[in-house]
Design an enzyme around this catalytic site. Structure first.
Site, short mmCIF file in Angstrom:
data_model
loop_
_atom_site.label_atom_id
_atom_site.label_comp_id
_atom_site.label_asym_id
_atom_site.label_seq_id
_atom_site.Cartn_x
_atom_site.Cartn_y
_atom_site.Cartn_z
N ASP A 32 51.09 29.26 -4.55
CA ASP A 32 50.93 28.49 -3.32
C ASP A 32 52.26 28.47 -2.57
O ASP A 32 53.32 28.64 -3.17
CB ASP A 32 50.49 27.05 -3.63
CG ASP A 32 49.64 26.46 -2.52
OD1 ASP A 32 48.42 26.32 -2.71
OD2 ASP A 32 50.21 26.17 -1.43
N ARG A 36 49.53 23.32 2.85
CA ARG A 36 48.72 22.13 3.09
C ARG A 36 49.58 20.85 3.08
O ARG A 36 49.47 20.01 3.96
CB ARG A 36 47.63 22.07 2.03
CG ARG A 36 46.82 20.80 1.93
CD ARG A 36 45.92 20.61 3.15
NE ARG A 36 44.91 19.61 2.87
CZ ARG A 36 43.69 19.88 2.38
NH1 ARG A 36 43.33 21.11 2.13
NH2 ARG A 36 42.84 18.91 2.17
N THR A 158 32.58 30.54 3.77
CA THR A 158 32.04 29.26 4.23
C THR A 158 30.65 29.43 4.83
O THR A 158 30.36 30.45 5.47
CB THR A 158 32.98 28.61 5.27
OG1 THR A 158 32.36 27.46 5.81
CG2 THR A 158 33.31 29.54 6.41
N SER A 193 34.02 27.62 14.85
CA SER A 193 35.44 27.32 15.04
C SER A 193 36.23 28.60 14.78
O SER A 193 35.71 29.56 14.20
CB SER A 193 35.93 26.22 14.09
OG SER A 193 36.28 26.76 12.82
N TYR A 195 38.77 28.80 12.73
CA TYR A 195 38.92 28.88 11.28
C TYR A 195 37.70 29.59 10.67
O TYR A 195 37.84 30.53 9.87
CB TYR A 195 39.08 27.48 10.66
CG TYR A 195 38.49 27.40 9.28
CD1 TYR A 195 39.12 28.02 8.21
CD2 TYR A 195 37.26 26.78 9.04
CE1 TYR A 195 38.54 28.02 6.95
CE2 TYR A 195 36.69 26.77 7.80
CZ TYR A 195 37.33 27.39 6.76
OH TYR A 195 36.74 27.40 5.53
N HIS A 196 36.51 29.12 11.04
CA HIS A 196 35.30 29.74 10.47
C HIS A 196 35.21 31.23 10.84
O HIS A 196 34.73 32.05 10.07
CB HIS A 196 34.04 29.00 10.95
CG HIS A 196 33.86 27.63 10.36
ND1 HIS A 196 34.27 26.48 10.99
CD2 HIS A 196 33.30 27.22 9.20
CE1 HIS A 196 33.98 25.42 10.25
NE2 HIS A 196 33.38 25.84 9.15
N LYS A 199 36.97 33.48 8.52
CA LYS A 199 36.22 33.74 7.28
C LYS A 199 35.23 34.88 7.48
O LYS A 199 34.96 35.66 6.56
CB LYS A 199 35.50 32.47 6.82
CG LYS A 199 36.45 31.34 6.42
CD LYS A 199 36.77 31.39 4.93
CE LYS A 199 37.70 30.28 4.53
NZ LYS A 199 37.89 30.15 3.09
N VAL A 225 32.76 20.06 0.94
CA VAL A 225 32.85 19.53 -0.42
C VAL A 225 33.25 18.05 -0.35
O VAL A 225 33.96 17.64 0.55
CB VAL A 225 33.92 20.30 -1.22
CG1 VAL A 225 34.03 19.79 -2.65
CG2 VAL A 225 33.61 21.79 -1.20
N ARG A 255 35.75 11.21 4.24
CA ARG A 255 36.18 10.39 5.38
C ARG A 255 35.31 9.13 5.51
O ARG A 255 35.83 8.03 5.66
CB ARG A 255 36.04 11.20 6.68
CG ARG A 255 37.23 12.06 6.98
CD ARG A 255 36.95 13.09 8.05
NE ARG A 255 36.67 12.61 9.40
CZ ARG A 255 37.53 11.98 10.20
NH1 ARG A 255 38.74 11.69 9.74
NH2 ARG A 255 37.20 11.62 11.43
N1 USQ Z 1 31.59 15.18 11.42
C1 USQ Z 1 31.29 13.93 11.98
N2 USQ Z 1 32.22 12.95 11.83
C2 USQ Z 1 33.41 13.12 11.20
C3 USQ Z 1 33.70 14.37 10.62
C4 USQ Z 1 32.77 15.38 10.76
O1 USQ Z 1 30.22 13.73 12.56
O2 USQ Z 1 34.19 12.16 11.14
C5 USQ Z 1 30.61 16.28 11.50
C6 USQ Z 1 31.17 17.55 12.12
O3 USQ Z 1 31.05 17.51 13.53
C7 USQ Z 1 30.33 18.62 11.45
C8 USQ Z 1 30.05 18.05 10.06
O4 USQ Z 1 30.27 16.65 10.17
O5 USQ Z 1 29.12 18.77 12.12
C9 USQ Z 1 30.93 18.59 8.95
O6 USQ Z 1 32.28 18.43 9.32
P1 USQ Z 1 33.48 18.48 8.25
O7 USQ Z 1 34.72 18.08 8.99
O8 USQ Z 1 33.13 17.74 7.03
O9 USQ Z 1 33.49 20.01 7.85
P2 USQ Z 1 33.90 21.33 8.63
O10 USQ Z 1 34.85 21.09 9.75
O11 USQ Z 1 32.67 22.06 8.97
O12 USQ Z 1 34.72 22.13 7.54
C10 USQ Z 1 34.63 21.84 6.13
C11 USQ Z 1 35.88 22.36 5.43
C12 USQ Z 1 35.92 23.88 5.57
C13 USQ Z 1 34.61 24.46 5.04
C14 USQ Z 1 33.43 23.87 5.78
C15 USQ Z 1 32.08 24.30 5.24
O13 USQ Z 1 37.04 21.78 6.00
O14 USQ Z 1 37.03 24.38 4.85
O15 USQ Z 1 34.61 25.86 5.23
O16 USQ Z 1 33.47 22.43 5.61
S1 USQ Z 1 30.86 24.44 6.50
O17 USQ Z 1 30.90 23.25 7.33
O18 USQ Z 1 29.57 24.60 5.88
O19 USQ Z 1 31.20 25.60 7.30
#
Ligand code: USQ
Length: 395
Positions: A32, A36, A158, A193, A195-196, A199, A225, A255
């Protein structure tokens, strides 16, 4: 003893994965560059509790279990830092025994900037995300190509690579019929995004390496997760993983529980119909382990959807409120304007049986599981800083 090399070993998933394999008798090396932690300090994101350095954690792990996790501190975006892990020129920042552990049978690649909001904070963070994520993956593929063609690469992708299409999501591949002919292609990707999007580009780099050099690759399309504890972290409090609850690095379930504990209205973005596949941190470890035990074949890019169940944001808010209220918190749910550009109502039907067919036993997000998460977060209530919960990074 099989050697597992974990890139990004200091992160939320990296450190628990390292202990998990070490506990099961594998020879483990972690690498690492502290991205982070340094980003958390620079952005003042706050953390639920302080976490010892990677070197300190390896030392504690050794003291408690007698097992060795070798530590390398270095930036894998530098090609030579990566290559030294394979050709024996590596220097360990911590090890009981400095002798080279040899070419790893398995590499678990988590060494990326993992946050969607971070990637859209400003042009510098965007540049870092693209450059870091793609260079690390490319450096790794070339190191495997040049030194370790038999090594199995397990890469964390992801579910966000697929976006939210209006058709069922398959596990990585889609058979297409066009003008009477058929072929199988990577499932269409359309990330929400930057970031996505990196990937998606990683998947394309790996698919190239698989086609050209017959590499063995498993790409795990993981959903958000949640969780803190794993069996190994229970040994000593100082072994707990990094836990963020801020907007940049915190994921939604972690959160929401933190917000409930500190009396901050749950931040539902927009309509709250956004649906994703979720999993417990314990299941990430199981998924990586079953992938390691059943490696992809030479010339195979194997893709699994790494989720255990789906929830909308509103369903998660409701569950958090129910459990929180029962525990004596007064949990309020509040929809706020969505800082992200994403569909708030959409079809979502992903396939995800592959990993369970190989033996993964899901931990579902029950009230009991959320209760336990509450219990741990409540212990650190005094550390929670309300001002870092929402900053409003816009897409
Ligand atoms: N969301 C809310 N309120 C919040 C935080 C998030 O409504 O306070 C919503 C977001 O708009 C989104 C969903 O909850 O629709 C998930 O958000 P998240 O912040 O938990 O996750 P995300 O930004 O999508 O990213 C996380 C990880 C990332 C991983 C991804 C999997 O940070 O590393 O790749 O989850 S996935 O979402 O399936 O692409």
């Amino acid at each position: 003893m099989s050697h597992v090399l974990i890139l990004g070993g200091d992160g939320y998933l990296g450190w628990p994965t390292a202990m998990y394999f070490s506990e099961r008798g594998y020879d483990v090396t972690v690498v690492d560059n502290y991205f982070r932690r340094n980003a958390c300090t620079a952005l003042d994101t706050g953390m639920l509790y302080p976490v010892p350095t990677l070197i300190e954690r390896a030392h504690i792990w050794h003291e408690k279990t007698g097992r060795e996790i070798k530590v390398v501190i270095g930036d894998l975006a530098e090609p030579d830092v990566m290559r030294r892990l394979f050709d024996g020129r590596v220097t360990y920042a911590w090890a009981v025994n400095q002798a080279f552990s040899g070419i790893p049978e398995t590499v678990v690649h988590y060494a990326e900037q993992p946050s969607a909001p971070y990637s859209l904070m400003n042009y510098e963070a965007a540049d870092f995300t693209v450059v870091n994520n793609l260079r690390v993956t490319n450096n790794l593929l070339w190191a495997i190509r040049d030194f370790a063609r038999d090594t199995h690469l397990i890469k964390l992708g992801t579910m966000g690579e697929y976006g939210t299409p209006n058709i069922d999501i398959e596990e990585g591949w889609l058979e297409i019929e066009h003008k009477g002919r058929k072929d199988t292609f990577l499932y269409p990707r359309q990330a929400g995004s930057l970031y996505h999007t990196t990937k998606i580009m990683d998947t394309d780099l790996m698919w190239f390496g698989v086609r050209m050099w017959d590499l063995k690759v498993t790409d795990l399309m993981q959903g958000p997760v949640y969780g803190i504890e794993t069996d190994e972290s229970a040994i000593d409090d100082r072994l707990k993983t990094i836990f963020n609850y801020d907007e940049i690095f915190g994921t939604i379930v972690n959160r929401f529980v933190t917000q409930a504990v500190v009396g901050y209205p749950l931040t539902v973005y927009g309509g709250g119909g956004q649906t994703r596949g979720y999993l417990n941190i314990r299941d990430t470890l199981q998924c990586v382990h079953v992938s390691e035990k059943n490696p992809a074949k030479s010339g195979e890019l194997r893709i699994f959807n790494q989720i255990m169940e789906t929830f909308s944001v509103n369903q998660l808010a409701e569950l958090t409120q129910k459990v929180g209220n029962r525990r004596g918190h007064e949990v309020e749910v509040k929809s706020i304007p969505n800082p992200r550009k994403e569909a708030e109502e959409h079809y979502y039907n992903p396939a995800y049986q592959g990993l369970q067919e190989m033996g993964v036993k899901p931990h579902y997000l029950t009230e009991e599981v959320m209760d336990r998460l509450f219990e741990v977060v409540e212990q650190y209530k005094g550390n929670i800083r309300k001002e870092v919960i929402f900053k409003g990074v816009k897409w």
